[in-house]
Design a protein around this motif. Structure first.
Motif, PDB file in Angstrom:
ATOM      1  N   GLY A 118       0.777  -1.237   0.000  1.00 34.26           N
ATOM      2  CA  GLY A 118       0.000   0.000   0.000  1.00 34.26           C
ATOM      3  C   GLY A 118       0.798   1.270   0.000  1.00 34.26           C
ATOM      4  O   GLY A 118       0.339   2.297  -0.478  1.00 34.26           O
ATOM      5  N   GLU A 119       2.001   1.248   0.510  1.00 35.07           N
ATOM      6  CA  GLU A 119       2.764   2.486   0.626  1.00 35.07           C
ATOM      7  C   GLU A 119       3.789   2.646  -0.472  1.00 35.07           C
ATOM      8  O   GLU A 119       4.594   3.562  -0.444  1.00 35.07           O
ATOM      9  CB  GLU A 119       3.478   2.516   1.997  1.00 35.07           C
ATOM     10  N   ASN A 120       3.768   1.755  -1.462  1.00 33.89           N
ATOM     11  CA  ASN A 120       4.825   1.787  -2.462  1.00 33.89           C
ATOM     12  C   ASN A 120       4.384   2.331  -3.809  1.00 33.89           C
ATOM     13  O   ASN A 120       5.079   2.169  -4.800  1.00 33.89           O
ATOM     14  CB  ASN A 120       5.380   0.365  -2.666  1.00 33.89           C
ATOM     15  N   ALA A 121       3.215   2.976  -3.864  1.00 38.00           N
ATOM     16  CA  ALA A 121       2.793   3.570  -5.120  1.00 38.00           C
ATOM     17  C   ALA A 121       3.821   4.598  -5.555  1.00 38.00           C
ATOM     18  O   ALA A 121       4.165   5.512  -4.815  1.00 38.00           O
ATOM     19  CB  ALA A 121       1.423   4.234  -4.969  1.00 38.00           C
ATOM     20  N   GLY A 122       4.325   4.440  -6.745  1.00 40.96           N
ATOM     21  CA  GLY A 122       5.372   5.324  -7.223  1.00 40.96           C
ATOM     22  C   GLY A 122       6.696   4.621  -7.329  1.00 40.96           C
ATOM     23  O   GLY A 122       7.678   5.180  -7.797  1.00 40.96           O
ATOM     24  N   GLY A 123       6.748   3.377  -6.916  1.00 41.51           N
ATOM     25  CA  GLY A 123       7.986   2.621  -7.030  1.00 41.51           C
ATOM     26  C   GLY A 123       7.774   1.183  -6.649  1.00 41.51           C
ATOM     27  O   GLY A 123       6.732   0.823  -6.113  1.00 41.51           O
ATOM     28  N   GLY A 124       8.729   0.339  -6.914  1.00 37.53           N
ATOM     29  CA  GLY A 124       8.627  -1.067  -6.579  1.00 37.53           C
ATOM     30  C   GLY A 124       9.051  -1.321  -5.158  1.00 37.53           C
ATOM     31  O   GLY A 124       9.374  -0.413  -4.387  1.00 37.53           O
ATOM     32  N   LEU A 125       9.095  -2.581  -4.795  1.00 33.23           N
ATOM     33  CA  LEU A 125       9.434  -2.940  -3.423  1.00 33.23           C
ATOM     34  C   LEU A 125      10.849  -2.525  -3.057  1.00 33.23           C
ATOM     35  O   LEU A 125      11.150  -2.265  -1.895  1.00 33.23           O
ATOM     36  CB  LEU A 125       9.270  -4.458  -3.253  1.00 33.23           C
ATOM     37  N   PHE A 126      11.743  -2.449  -4.027  1.00 31.97           N
ATOM     38  CA  PHE A 126      13.136  -2.112  -3.744  1.00 31.97           C
ATOM     39  C   PHE A 126      13.538  -0.823  -4.457  1.00 31.97           C
ATOM     40  O   PHE A 126      14.696  -0.618  -4.795  1.00 31.97           O
ATOM     41  CB  PHE A 126      14.053  -3.265  -4.171  1.00 31.97           C
ATOM     42  N   GLY A 127      12.547   0.065  -4.683  1.00 31.84           N
ATOM     43  CA  GLY A 127      12.838   1.336  -5.287  1.00 31.84           C
ATOM     44  C   GLY A 127      12.857   1.320  -6.801  1.00 31.84           C
ATOM     45  O   GLY A 127      13.067   2.357  -7.429  1.00 31.84           O
ATOM     46  N   ASP A 128      12.646   0.144  -7.406  1.00 35.90           N
ATOM     47  CA  ASP A 128      12.617   0.087  -8.866  1.00 35.90           C
ATOM     48  C   ASP A 128      11.297   0.653  -9.375  1.00 35.90           C
ATOM     49  O   ASP A 128      10.317   0.731  -8.654  1.00 35.90           O
ATOM     50  CB  ASP A 128      12.797  -1.348  -9.357  1.00 35.90           C
ATOM     51  N   VAL A 129      11.277   1.077 -10.606  1.00 36.11           N
ATOM     52  CA  VAL A 129      10.090   1.673 -11.203  1.00 36.11           C
ATOM     53  C   VAL A 129       9.444   0.646 -12.122  1.00 36.11           C
ATOM     54  O   VAL A 129      10.048   0.255 -13.133  1.00 36.11           O
ATOM     55  CB  VAL A 129      10.448   2.943 -11.999  1.00 36.11           C
ATOM     56  N   PRO A 130       8.241   0.165 -11.811  1.00 32.40           N
ATOM     57  CA  PRO A 130       7.585  -0.847 -12.653  1.00 32.40           C
ATOM     58  C   PRO A 130       7.331  -0.323 -14.056  1.00 32.40           C
ATOM     59  O   PRO A 130       7.012   0.852 -14.254  1.00 32.40           O
ATOM     60  CB  PRO A 130       6.270  -1.112 -11.922  1.00 32.40           C
ATOM     61  N   THR A 131       7.487  -1.185 -15.038  1.00 30.35           N
ATOM     62  CA  THR A 131       7.203  -0.825 -16.423  1.00 30.35           C
ATOM     63  C   THR A 131       5.992  -1.575 -16.971  1.00 30.35           C
ATOM     64  O   THR A 131       5.577  -1.324 -18.101  1.00 30.35           O
ATOM     65  CB  THR A 131       8.424  -1.126 -17.316  1.00 30.35           C
ATOM     66  N   SER A 132       5.440  -2.500 -16.200  1.00 28.00           N
ATOM     67  CA  SER A 132       4.225  -3.212 -16.596  1.00 28.00           C
ATOM     68  C   SER A 132       3.523  -3.705 -15.335  1.00 28.00           C
ATOM     69  O   SER A 132       4.057  -3.586 -14.226  1.00 28.00           O
ATOM     70  CB  SER A 132       4.546  -4.394 -17.510  1.00 28.00           C
ATOM     71  N   LEU A 133       2.336  -4.255 -15.514  1.00 32.03           N
ATOM     72  CA  LEU A 133       1.569  -4.798 -14.394  1.00 32.03           C
ATOM     73  C   LEU A 133       1.819  -6.290 -14.199  1.00 32.03           C
ATOM     74  O   LEU A 133       1.165  -6.917 -13.367  1.00 32.03           O
ATOM     75  CB  LEU A 133       0.066  -4.573 -14.633  1.00 32.03           C
ATOM     76  N   TYR A 134       2.774  -6.832 -14.919  1.00 28.95           N
ATOM     77  CA  TYR A 134       3.000  -8.276 -14.897  1.00 28.95           C
ATOM     78  C   TYR A 134       3.416  -8.766 -13.515  1.00 28.95           C
ATOM     79  O   TYR A 134       4.282  -8.177 -12.858  1.00 28.95           O
ATOM     80  CB  TYR A 134       4.076  -8.649 -15.909  1.00 28.95           C
ATOM     81  N   VAL A 135       2.774  -9.843 -13.079  1.00 27.18           N
ATOM     82  CA  VAL A 135       3.168 -10.574 -11.871  1.00 27.18           C
ATOM     83  C   VAL A 135       3.314 -12.030 -12.269  1.00 27.18           C
ATOM     84  O   VAL A 135       2.419 -12.610 -12.902  1.00 27.18           O
ATOM     85  CB  VAL A 135       2.116 -10.425 -10.750  1.00 27.18           C
ATOM     86  N   SER A 136       4.431 -12.630 -11.936  1.00 28.16           N
ATOM     87  CA  SER A 136       4.718 -13.999 -12.340  1.00 28.16           C
ATOM     88  C   SER A 136       3.689 -14.983 -11.770  1.00 28.16           C
ATOM     89  O   SER A 136       3.261 -14.840 -10.614  1.00 28.16           O
ATOM     90  CB  SER A 136       6.113 -14.403 -11.866  1.00 28.16           C
ATOM     91  N   PRO A 137       3.288 -15.979 -12.561  1.00 34.52           N
ATOM     92  CA  PRO A 137       2.392 -17.021 -12.032  1.00 34.52           C
ATOM     93  C   PRO A 137       2.981 -17.755 -10.839  1.00 34.52           C
ATOM     94  O   PRO A 137       2.236 -18.421 -10.107  1.00 34.52           O
ATOM     95  CB  PRO A 137       2.217 -17.961 -13.232  1.00 34.52           C
ATOM     96  N   ASP A 138       4.304 -17.676 -10.643  1.00 27.62           N
ATOM     97  CA  ASP A 138       4.932 -18.327  -9.497  1.00 27.62           C
ATOM     98  C   ASP A 138       4.862 -17.480  -8.236  1.00 27.62           C
ATOM     99  O   ASP A 138       5.197 -17.960  -7.148  1.00 27.62           O
ATOM    100  CB  ASP A 138       6.402 -18.632  -9.818  1.00 27.62           C
ATOM    101  N   ASP A 139       4.457 -16.224  -8.367  1.00 25.43           N
ATOM    102  CA  ASP A 139       4.352 -15.335  -7.221  1.00 25.43           C
ATOM    103  C   ASP A 139       3.243 -15.825  -6.285  1.00 25.43           C
ATOM    104  O   ASP A 139       2.164 -16.219  -6.753  1.00 25.43           O
ATOM    105  CB  ASP A 139       4.050 -13.912  -7.704  1.00 25.43           C
ATOM    106  N   PRO A 140       3.462 -15.817  -4.978  1.00 23.71           N
ATOM    107  CA  PRO A 140       2.422 -16.276  -4.038  1.00 23.71           C
ATOM    108  C   PRO A 140       1.105 -15.515  -4.176  1.00 23.71           C
ATOM    109  O   PRO A 140       0.032 -16.100  -4.031  1.00 23.71           O
ATOM    110  CB  PRO A 140       3.056 -16.043  -2.663  1.00 23.71           C
TER     111      PRO A 140
END
Length: 367
Positions: free
Chosen positions: A69-91
């Motif tokens: 919830g608090e990471n809008a504007g960046g990824g979990l480690f400060g990276d900037v997402p370029t797509s909405l893709y989430v791996s099927p292996d992600d929990p």
């Protein structure tokens, strides 16, 4: 593509689908909103049935629930997402696919066990819990997401309940409304959502998805189904499941004989839709008849020949368009549409309804 049975047919439901094709621009709008910290609390995904609206909605939900919830504007480690893709292996992906994520709530029509079909609308009892769900603190410290599939199926009371939530949106909560016909929504609902329009898919995309999901399908059938799909992979797959291409071919062959009437062939064709368990097939064939007539009328009005899905339909259209003025064909189209709708709604004789439709076409051609 809305039932779990679809998985057994070789293609995933939107809840389990990790790929989205043909809507890069729409996805980029959402990614940009996230990265600029302007993620709207409500999104309205509009477009024809079967083009990928629900797939995009689940893609948005997975992305938000996996990023916190608090990471809008960046990824979990400060990276900037370029797509909405989430791996099927992600929990998060796996839990959403299994219907077990505590921060996602899906509102849709329920199955009526007595009538053995989906309810005709989403009723208020189905949405009463949305306000409480959205206002609670996330179970995992991130977002709370609600998907309404489809918002134009909400009845008046249910729509008002959704509107109340939209009027007082809680923090880190997002509602994604899917609408096939957004004009049916309350204007106040539309005004509180950020709207994204998803257009039809091009033939290349539909064809490639058909080849992927139905690897045993002949190339010629893929080409024909792509033509029938009208830019909707959902429509293409639904037609494939119920033998829509075969129905369409038989239907066109019968129309092509008019005004000469093969009574025995018409009766044999119409008889197939009489049994009570042939409701889906009847809906399919009447939709195909409506679609064929609409294309013929458009051809008569514009002079632009449509793509032939099956051999022989263009000459039939030319003959019919030349037989009577456009206004008469429009009147016949409306009468047939009303007849088929009444047949379903009032449980009238399906066979007789189809025979009456053939008679109307024949009589109009003869003048």
């Amino acid at each position: 593509m809305s039932t779990d049975d679809d998985e057994d047919r070789g293609y995933p439901t939107p809840r389990k689908n990790h790929q989205l094709k043909g809507h890069d621009a729409a996805e980029q709008v959402i990614v940009d909103a996230w990265n600029s910290k302007r993620m709207h609390h409500a999104w309205l995904l509009c477009g024809p049935r079967g083009v990928g609206k629900a797939t995009l909605a689940y893609r948005m939900a997975r992305f938000a629930l996996s990023h916190g919830g608090e990471n809008a504007g960046g990824g979990l480690f400060g990276d900037v997402p370029t797509s909405l893709y989430v791996s099927p292996d992600d929990p998060v992906f796996r839990r959403i696919a299994g219907g077990g994520h505590g921060d996602l709530k899906v509102i849709e029509r329920l199955y009526d066990e007595k009538k053995k079909r989906l309810q005709g609308e989403i009723v208020v009892e189905n949405v009463r819990a949305v306000g409480n769900f959205m206002s609670k603190t996330s179970a995992e410290g991130g977002w709370r997401v609600v998907i309404v599939d489809a918002a134009d199926e909400l009845n008046r009371n249910a729509a008002n309940a959704i509107l109340k939530v939209l009027e007082e949106p809680p923090a880190n909560a997002m509602m994604i409304l899917i609408a096939h016909q957004p004009g049916k929504l309350l204007p106040t609902i539309r005004s509180r959502c950020r709207r994204l329009n998803l257009g039809t898919l091009d033939d290349e995309t539909v064809g490639s998805l058909l080849a992927q999901y139905c690897p045993d399908m002949e190339t010629a059938d893929i080409h024909a189904l792509t033509g029938l799909a009208d830019g909707s992979i959902g429509r293409a797959l639904q037609l494939h499941d119920v033998g829509g291409l075969e129905l369409y071919t038989e239907l066109v062959n019968l129309i092509a004989t008019l005004p000469d009437t093969d009574v025995a062939a018409q009766h044999k064709f119409a008889e197939r839709f009489s049994p009570a368990d042939r409701d889906e097939a009847f809906v399919t064939v009447t939709a195909l008849l409506n679609w064929w007539l609409a294309r013929m009328i458009r051809f008569a009005a514009t002079g632009t020949a449509p793509r032939e899905v099956v051999s022989g339909e263009l000459p039939a259209m030319q003959r019919m368009a030349a037989a009577q003025p456009l206004d008469q064909w429009l009147e016949v189209w409306e009468k047939i549409t009303d007849l088929m709708s009444a047949t379903r709604g009032l449980h009238l004789d399906r066979k007789q309804a189809l025979l009456n439709a053939f008679f109307m076409l024949e009589a109009t051609i003869r003048g």
